[in-house]
Design an enzyme around this catalytic site. Sequence first.
Site, PDB file in Angstrom:
ATOM      1  N   LYS A 169      52.107  62.397  37.112  1.00  0.00           N
ATOM      2  CA  LYS A 169      51.183  63.360  36.491  1.00  0.00           C
ATOM      3  C   LYS A 169      50.632  64.321  37.525  1.00  0.00           C
ATOM      4  O   LYS A 169      50.654  65.544  37.328  1.00  0.00           O
ATOM      5  CB  LYS A 169      50.031  62.630  35.835  1.00  0.00           C
ATOM      6  CG  LYS A 169      48.793  63.499  35.567  1.00  0.00           C
ATOM      7  CD  LYS A 169      47.606  62.648  35.216  1.00  0.00           C
ATOM      8  CE  LYS A 169      46.278  63.322  35.241  1.00  0.00           C
ATOM      9  NZ  LYS A 169      45.663  63.709  36.466  1.00  0.00           N
ATOM     10  N   ASN A 170      50.152  63.813  38.662  1.00  0.00           N
ATOM     11  CA  ASN A 170      49.463  64.687  39.617  1.00  0.00           C
ATOM     12  C   ASN A 170      50.416  65.552  40.428  1.00  0.00           C
ATOM     13  O   ASN A 170      49.974  66.486  41.094  1.00  0.00           O
ATOM     14  CB  ASN A 170      48.527  63.869  40.510  1.00  0.00           C
ATOM     15  CG  ASN A 170      47.304  63.406  39.719  1.00  0.00           C
ATOM     16  OD1 ASN A 170      47.033  63.929  38.634  1.00  0.00           O
ATOM     17  ND2 ASN A 170      46.601  62.430  40.231  1.00  0.00           N
TER      18      ASN A 170
ATOM     19  N   CYS B  94      37.680  64.910  34.523  1.00  0.00           N
ATOM     20  CA  CYS B  94      36.849  63.695  34.535  1.00  0.00           C
ATOM     21  C   CYS B  94      35.523  63.977  35.240  1.00  0.00           C
ATOM     22  O   CYS B  94      35.464  64.752  36.165  1.00  0.00           O
ATOM     23  CB  CYS B  94      37.558  62.593  35.319  1.00  0.00           C
ATOM     24  SG  CYS B  94      39.101  62.161  34.565  1.00  0.00           S
TER      25      CYS B  94
ATOM     26  N   ARG C 144      32.390  67.613  41.519  1.00  0.00           N
ATOM     27  CA  ARG C 144      33.783  67.911  41.892  1.00  0.00           C
ATOM     28  C   ARG C 144      33.850  69.365  42.355  1.00  0.00           C
ATOM     29  O   ARG C 144      34.284  70.248  41.649  1.00  0.00           O
ATOM     30  CB  ARG C 144      34.722  67.620  40.723  1.00  0.00           C
ATOM     31  CG  ARG C 144      34.735  66.136  40.391  1.00  0.00           C
ATOM     32  CD  ARG C 144      35.785  65.747  39.375  1.00  0.00           C
ATOM     33  NE  ARG C 144      37.143  65.778  39.946  1.00  0.00           N
ATOM     34  CZ  ARG C 144      38.210  65.355  39.246  1.00  0.00           C
ATOM     35  NH1 ARG C 144      38.075  64.961  38.014  1.00  0.00           N
ATOM     36  NH2 ARG C 144      39.396  65.378  39.795  1.00  0.00           N
TER      37      ARG C 144
ATOM     38  N   ASP D 134      42.553  56.405  42.459  1.00  0.00           N
ATOM     39  CA  ASP D 134      42.973  56.406  41.053  1.00  0.00           C
ATOM     40  C   ASP D 134      43.436  55.034  40.579  1.00  0.00           C
ATOM     41  O   ASP D 134      43.765  54.877  39.405  1.00  0.00           O
ATOM     42  CB  ASP D 134      44.078  57.440  40.819  1.00  0.00           C
ATOM     43  CG  ASP D 134      43.561  58.836  41.024  1.00  0.00           C
ATOM     44  OD1 ASP D 134      44.378  59.756  41.183  1.00  0.00           O
ATOM     45  OD2 ASP D 134      42.322  59.015  41.046  1.00  0.00           O
TER      46      ASP D 134
ATOM     47  N   ARG E 259      46.047  61.859  28.336  1.00  0.00           N
ATOM     48  CA  ARG E 259      46.194  62.991  29.261  1.00  0.00           C
ATOM     49  C   ARG E 259      47.152  62.637  30.398  1.00  0.00           C
ATOM     50  O   ARG E 259      47.802  63.515  30.950  1.00  0.00           O
ATOM     51  CB  ARG E 259      44.833  63.346  29.874  1.00  0.00           C
ATOM     52  CG  ARG E 259      43.860  64.026  28.953  1.00  0.00           C
ATOM     53  CD  ARG E 259      42.607  64.382  29.707  1.00  0.00           C
ATOM     54  NE  ARG E 259      42.943  64.982  30.987  1.00  0.00           N
ATOM     55  CZ  ARG E 259      42.169  64.871  32.066  1.00  0.00           C
ATOM     56  NH1 ARG E 259      41.024  64.206  32.002  1.00  0.00           N
ATOM     57  NH2 ARG E 259      42.517  65.427  33.207  1.00  0.00           N
TER      58      ARG E 259
HETATM   59  C1  EPZ Z   1      43.021  64.883  42.744  1.00  0.00           C
HETATM   60  O1  EPZ Z   1      41.750  65.392  42.381  1.00  0.00           O
HETATM   61  C2  EPZ Z   1      43.497  64.103  41.539  1.00  0.00           C
HETATM   62  N1  EPZ Z   1      43.597  64.996  40.383  1.00  0.00           N
HETATM   63  C3  EPZ Z   1      42.517  62.960  41.233  1.00  0.00           C
HETATM   64  O2  EPZ Z   1      43.146  62.168  40.227  1.00  0.00           O
HETATM   65  C4  EPZ Z   1      42.340  62.078  42.465  1.00  0.00           C
HETATM   66  O3  EPZ Z   1      41.320  61.140  42.207  1.00  0.00           O
HETATM   67  C5  EPZ Z   1      41.985  62.917  43.689  1.00  0.00           C
HETATM   68  O4  EPZ Z   1      42.930  63.984  43.864  1.00  0.00           O
HETATM   69  C6  EPZ Z   1      41.968  62.081  44.971  1.00  0.00           C
HETATM   70  O5  EPZ Z   1      43.250  61.523  45.161  1.00  0.00           O
HETATM   71  C7  EPZ Z   1      44.686  65.783  40.296  1.00  0.00           C
HETATM   72  O6  EPZ Z   1      45.571  65.740  41.130  1.00  0.00           O
HETATM   73  C8  EPZ Z   1      44.745  66.688  39.093  1.00  0.00           C
HETATM   74  P1  EPZ Z   1      40.210  65.932  45.969  1.00  0.00           P
HETATM   75  P2  EPZ Z   1      41.067  66.515  43.325  1.00  0.00           P
HETATM   76  O7  EPZ Z   1      40.122  67.404  46.133  1.00  0.00           O
HETATM   77  O8  EPZ Z   1      42.123  67.360  43.903  1.00  0.00           O
HETATM   78  C9  EPZ Z   1      35.837  66.461  47.675  1.00  0.00           C
HETATM   79  C10 EPZ Z   1      43.478  61.184  38.181  1.00  0.00           C
HETATM   80  O9  EPZ Z   1      42.951  60.131  37.774  1.00  0.00           O
HETATM   81  N2  EPZ Z   1      36.127  67.897  47.601  1.00  0.00           N
HETATM   82  O10 EPZ Z   1      41.229  65.178  46.753  1.00  0.00           O
HETATM   83  O11 EPZ Z   1      39.996  67.169  42.533  1.00  0.00           O
HETATM   84  C11 EPZ Z   1      35.717  65.814  46.304  1.00  0.00           C
HETATM   85  O12 EPZ Z   1      34.395  65.942  45.806  1.00  0.00           O
HETATM   86  C12 EPZ Z   1      42.626  62.175  38.898  1.00  0.00           C
HETATM   87  O13 EPZ Z   1      44.684  61.455  38.094  1.00  0.00           O
HETATM   88  C13 EPZ Z   1      35.217  68.795  48.134  1.00  0.00           C
HETATM   89  O14 EPZ Z   1      34.168  68.415  48.650  1.00  0.00           O
HETATM   90  O15 EPZ Z   1      40.418  65.586  44.418  1.00  0.00           O
HETATM   91  C14 EPZ Z   1      36.084  64.382  46.581  1.00  0.00           C
HETATM   92  O16 EPZ Z   1      34.952  63.683  47.055  1.00  0.00           O
HETATM   93  C15 EPZ Z   1      41.148  61.809  38.850  1.00  0.00           C
HETATM   94  N3  EPZ Z   1      35.493  70.120  48.066  1.00  0.00           N
HETATM   95  C16 EPZ Z   1      37.104  64.489  47.710  1.00  0.00           C
HETATM   96  O17 EPZ Z   1      36.939  65.791  48.271  1.00  0.00           O
HETATM   97  C17 EPZ Z   1      36.645  70.604  47.504  1.00  0.00           C
HETATM   98  O18 EPZ Z   1      36.852  71.837  47.491  1.00  0.00           O
HETATM   99  C18 EPZ Z   1      38.544  64.365  47.255  1.00  0.00           C
HETATM  100  O19 EPZ Z   1      38.756  65.311  46.224  1.00  0.00           O
HETATM  101  C19 EPZ Z   1      37.557  69.680  46.966  1.00  0.00           C
HETATM  102  C20 EPZ Z   1      37.283  68.331  47.035  1.00  0.00           C
END
Ligand code: EPZ
Length: 430
Positions: A22-23, A117, A122, A306, A398
Amino acid sequence: MNQYVIHGGHPLFGEITVSGAKNAAVAIIPAALLVDGVCRIENVPQISDVTLFFSILEELGAKVRVLNRHAVELDCRSIHSTKPSYELARRIRASYYLVGALLGRFGEATVAMPGGCNFGVRPIDLHVKGFRAMGAEVTEGGFIEAVAKDGRLKGANIYMDQVSVGATMNVMMAAVLADGVTTIDNAAKEPHIVDLANFLNSMGADIKGAGTDSIKIRGVEKLTGGTYCIIPDQIEAGTYMAAVAATGGQLLIKNVIPKHMECISSKLQEMGVSIEEHDDALLVRRSEPLQRTNVKTLPYPGFPTDMQPQITVVLALAEGTSIVTEGVWDNRFKYVGELKRLGAQIQVDGRVAVVEGVGRLEGAPIQACDLRAGAALVIAGLAAHGTTTLGSVQYIERGYEDMVGKLRAVGADIEMVDLPEPEKQEQTVS
Ligand code: EPZ
């Protein structure tokens, strides 16, 4: 509203084939907007986030030809808009990838701030930092509006303050057609990052180092099209491994990349689950009582966030006390209140959950609150004795292709029914 009715307490036996990741799919499909040609993409998971992206691309002028359940042809040679509809884009978190793709190809993008979610804040500040470093003017509000100052982004050196999957992928997309070389340091290394880079390179991009913490993207003039097959879903595979760990029994999980599963396999083996590695499958067996252990979720190659709800359900059934620490998100234990309705003994304090294993869970009416929590509550229902009804299953659909069908094929007593939604229960997390 659709609900799952589960009669639990039975071990699972049989084979499950994992779908496309998915991701990876929710990044690769918008990335097709970068391609001035035809992309044939295979092993696409049949999930609602993907079909939503097909609608968004069509609305922008792409020709979307569904070839079969798992293959699609995307022709983005005649894109006529860089502003996806607010209604569609705001419904999923991954819509932010539309910014990187449209900005990278056309020098502009206006995209609704993402939904998705809600387990803590986020932000997208790292995405915006990357776009600005490459010469874009970005404003944020209900929309993200980005414009490349000279009509085309310029290569830049970008350091990610923290590891971010989304920001790494988004900046990679924006950089493939930029003027010059872009480096992303402290980059995320998840399997889907590598998959996106491989997709873009198969279309004519020049990306090196994906899967390490330093990625170099040399901008090219255009991407011309090609064929690509999406990798299997590490988290879907892990979810079914957790299911058989919780219920007992034996599952052959087919269409996996064992290397991607190491972090999950080793944790389950610590708990007494037997895992036999084949070329592209894992034979997972649990017959002995589960043992306690501790888990801390971390960016890849650490234990994936995840998989946190799913492993917590297994620990809730293990002998002894386990500690689960959420290392990525601020508030990813909202589902614990629902798990406690089935008899789990878990105390949550911020990013830490203390799990007292119980001998068995008892079925009850519960609600899913997000995608992975929903999958975890299915696992809990399968392990619990008696009947569990699970509401808000649209979250699950989803990200999981035909979960009910795949589980029924291995002996689970689960069915989807259309029941009146029970009155909203206050979700309590103590
Ligand atoms: C991706 O989300 C995945 N979603 C999430 O999976 C997954 O939990 C996450 O990566 C971590 O592996 C998709 O790929 C669509 P991040 P993403 O940017 O990209 C902080 C699922 O269940 N951050 O890696 O949004 C953030 O707050 C979903 O499939 C910032 O501070 O996650 C978090 O604490 C849920 N600023 C950490 O980084 C930013 O600009 C990691 O977030 C971006 C992120």
